[in-house]
Structures are given as C-alpha cells and as structure tokens.
Design a protein around this motif. Structure first.
Motif, mmCIF file in Angstrom:
data_model
loop_
_atom_site.group_PDB
_atom_site.id
_atom_site.type_symbol
_atom_site.label_atom_id
_atom_site.label_comp_id
_atom_site.label_asym_id
_atom_site.label_seq_id
_atom_site.Cartn_x
_atom_site.Cartn_y
_atom_site.Cartn_z
ATOM 1 N N GLY A 61 85.521 -40.760 81.496
ATOM 2 C CA GLY A 61 84.874 -41.068 80.222
ATOM 3 C C GLY A 61 83.380 -41.242 80.395
ATOM 4 O O GLY A 61 82.841 -41.124 81.511
ATOM 5 N N GLN A 62 82.701 -41.516 79.282
ATOM 6 C CA GLN A 62 81.253 -41.698 79.287
ATOM 7 C C GLN A 62 80.876 -43.015 78.628
ATOM 8 O O GLN A 62 81.571 -43.504 77.727
ATOM 9 N N ILE A 63 79.743 -43.544 79.062
ATOM 10 C CA ILE A 63 79.191 -44.772 78.487
ATOM 11 C C ILE A 63 77.683 -44.579 78.389
ATOM 12 O O ILE A 63 77.072 -43.923 79.250
ATOM 13 N N ILE A 64 77.067 -45.111 77.342
ATOM 14 C CA ILE A 64 75.639 -44.924 77.130
ATOM 15 C C ILE A 64 74.938 -46.278 77.084
ATOM 16 O O ILE A 64 75.480 -47.258 76.569
ATOM 17 N N HIS A 65 73.740 -46.323 77.685
ATOM 18 C CA HIS A 65 72.979 -47.577 77.749
ATOM 19 C C HIS A 65 71.492 -47.259 77.763
ATOM 20 O O HIS A 65 71.059 -46.332 78.453
ATOM 21 N N PRO A 66 70.688 -48.021 77.001
ATOM 22 C CA PRO A 66 69.254 -47.745 76.961
ATOM 23 C C PRO A 66 68.516 -48.354 78.152
ATOM 24 O O PRO A 66 68.961 -49.343 78.740
ATOM 25 N N MET B 84 67.712 -43.211 77.040
ATOM 26 C CA MET B 84 69.095 -43.613 77.303
ATOM 27 C C MET B 84 69.593 -42.983 78.595
ATOM 28 O O MET B 84 69.192 -41.863 78.949
ATOM 29 N N LEU B 85 70.494 -43.673 79.235
ATOM 30 C CA LEU B 85 71.256 -43.102 80.332
ATOM 31 C C LEU B 85 72.701 -42.972 79.884
ATOM 32 O O LEU B 85 73.298 -43.927 79.389
ATOM 33 N N VAL B 86 73.245 -41.773 80.003
ATOM 34 C CA VAL B 86 74.673 -41.570 79.780
ATOM 35 C C VAL B 86 75.318 -41.514 81.163
ATOM 36 O O VAL B 86 74.985 -40.646 81.977
ATOM 37 N N LEU B 87 76.178 -42.474 81.435
ATOM 38 C CA LEU B 87 76.879 -42.546 82.710
ATOM 39 C C LEU B 87 78.325 -42.104 82.511
ATOM 40 O O LEU B 87 78.889 -42.263 81.424
ATOM 41 N N ALA B 88 78.916 -41.557 83.543
ATOM 42 C CA ALA B 88 80.291 -41.080 83.439
ATOM 43 C C ALA B 88 81.059 -41.433 84.699
ATOM 44 O O ALA B 88 80.501 -41.504 85.795
#
Length: 339
Positions: free
Chosen positions: A129-134, A174-178
């Motif tokens: 999955g993915q998660i997004i954080h500024p 933003m960084l989208v991490l997976a």
C-alpha cells in the motif's frame, strides 16, 4: 501562441466530483472503442462507471476501473486543447501512461491497452500500500531537513525484519511512501499527526514504484508487446526528469523503462516538473483532468525548483493572481482559458 507543458494526473484524481465528466468531454468514437475493449474483457464499461447514480469508493478507486477512467479523462482534455503550443508532456505516476499517449508515443487505443492492462494487473495483485506525508509546512516553505528526517525514518523501518517501506513518489512538498502492512503501520506509529490528516493512507493503492511490484512488471511485459510503442511527437519527460526527444527515442528503451524502472523504482515527479520548467521555460503549466488535486503539488515543485523566484505559497499565489501560469482543466473557469 503561448507555450505550455501538459501534465497528466495519476491515481486518486477521479473522485465523486468528477462523476459524469468523462462522457461530457471525451470523443464518442474513442469512448465507444474503450467500452468495447472493456466489454470484451468482462469489465464494466467506462460509460457505466462514469454515469453511475452515485460515486463508490470501493468501485471507482479500484485499479482496474480508476486507471482507465483517469486515462480517458486526461486524453479527452489533451485533445480539447486550443490556442496553446504543447512544448513537452509529463505526468505523475500512472500519468506517465497517459503522457505516452498525449505525446504521441502511443496511439489513444494503444495507450488504453497499456493503462487498462496495468491497472488490472495491479488490482489483481494489490501488493502492499501507499501512505502520504508532507515535509513542507502549510505555507509551502521548503524544508529539506524535514524531508531527510522522514526518509531516514522510512529507511530505518525498512531494515526491520518483515518490514518494507521505501520512497514511492517524490511529489512536490509531499512524500508518498510504499510498503507492506507492517512497514506502513510502523511509519504511522513513528510520526506525529500533522495538519489534521497526515500521515494518510491512500485507498486501493498498491506499493507502486517499489521493488514489491516486480511481479506486476513481469506480467505487464508478458502481456504487452513492444510494438505498441512508437516515437513521441512531443518531448516527453519521465519519472527521473529525463527527456525523451522526438525522432531520437528508441522504442525498445521506452518500453523497457515503462514496464521496468517506472514500475519498480521511485517516481520523481518533482524532478519531472523541474526539468519541464528549466528546459522548456513554458508560459503555462496545464494540468489535464480529471480533478484538481495535482495543482498544489505542481506549485510546490516549482517553488522547490526556485522557478521565477518563488519561495512560498504566498509567492505562488501572488504570481498566479497577476499572470496565471498554472491551469487546472478540472476547474471550469481555468479550462475555458485553453479550450
């Protein structure tokens, strides 16, 4: 004639606000072709999805539905442009597939085959999955130290047994991490909540642009022939910030990148916009539909690129109010400026 860079959006941009927009804007012959292909594959048609009585997160955000819907909306917008000269095309994540078609490297029909196939394969596997954080604050001030700290946290989590977490998309501020579920949960536990909504899980998103997608990339190469690809007719900027020039791009390389690196390695959208700004110096950055959610990320990319001296959200808003340079086709009043 104003020179413009066309930017194609990725997953997550077709929301309940966009319901009904596809059948209003896309050429009917193209839509009929796409619907026929979906019917042949026992998939719900785009017309049926777009004309549904209500928007369904479980249905409309699925990879096998969302990817094709977004591609069709983007393609329709690109074909509607008037009064501008497109000097380069780029996209975010899945938007790379759309950019291939909008640049002429794929026909509209071949672009649909690519998008629909990869979206379906992603949904069937749904790995991770993915998660997004500024890492920028709410005023969009660059903060490289915060970015480095978030990446350090992710890298540490990735070293833990049975934990996977890596950068997926460098998306403006933003960084989208997976990663896998353990990795995503560990990140959520490691960072304090920000701005009332971060860190944010992305619904129905797999661990795009990571090594976890290697099986999907292999399936894509098995299902899609190199013969689908051709030369771009417009300069094409990929997820590394590299330019593919007309009459100079080898279609074998374009195929290998699209179904290799682009699937399994991080996607640097910030680098793509930086290249677009610095190498082509356009008058306008046009974001095709659906939706309007990519506008902030593009503006943040321009700030991070020090474009025209901008260093904050206020700088961008002042520049935009004086002479608009960012056009979101999902906004009717802005759309009218370029169609």
């Amino acid at each position: 004639m104003r020179k413009a860079v066309l930017i194609c959006p990725g997953r997550g941009t077709y929301t309940k606000t966009e319901l009904g927009s596809l059948t209003r804007f896309l050429d009917r012959n193209l839509l009929a072709h796409f619907d026929a292909r979906r019917t042949a594959l026992n998939q719900e048609t785009l017309t049926a999805l777009d004309s549904a009585a209500s928007y369904s997160v479980s249905k409309h955000t699925r990879g096998d539905n969302a990817s094709a819907l977004i591609y069709a909306c983007t393609l329709g917008d690109s074909l509607a442009l008037q009064g501008v000269e497109i000097v380069a095309v780029t996209g975010n994540s899945m938007g790379w597939y759309s950019a291939l078609a909008c640049s002429g490297a794929l026909t509209p029909q071949n672009g649909f085959e690519l998008v629909n196939t990869m979206g379906t394969l992603m949904q069937q596997s749904l790995i991770g999955g993915q998660i997004i954080h500024p890492f920028m604050d709410e005023n969009w001030h660059p903060n490289p130290a915060r970015k480095a700290e978030l990446l350090r946290i992710a890298a540490e989590i990735n070293t833990r047994p049975d934990h996977t977490l890596t950068l997926s998309i460098d998306l403006g501020g933003m960084l989208v991490l997976a990663g896998n579920e353990a990795g995503l949960k560990a990140f959520e536990a490691a960072v304090p909540p920000e701005q009332g909504r971060f860190p944010m899980r992305l619904a129905n998103h797999a661990a795009f642009h990571t090594a976890l997608q290697a099986p999907v990339a292999a399936q894509g190469r098995a299902a899609l022939p190199e013969s689908l690809f051709g030369q771009p007719q417009k300069p094409l900027i990929d997820g590394r910030g590299q330019i593919w020039w007309p009459r100079a791009a080898r279609k074998a390389d374009l195929y290998d990148y699209t179904l290799g690196h682009q699937v399994t390695e991080p996607y640097d959208f910030t680098a793509a916009i930086r290249t677009a700004a610095r190498e082509f110096a356009p008058d306008l950055f046009i974001i095709a539909g659906p939706g309007t959610t990519l506008g902030g990320a593009v503006a943040q990319c321009l700030i991070l690129s020090h474009w025209q001296g901008m260093a904050s959200k206020q700088d961008f808003q002042s520049r935009q109010a004086a002479t608009p340079m960012l056009i979101s086709m999902g906004l009717p009043e802005q759309r009218a400026l370029v169609v």
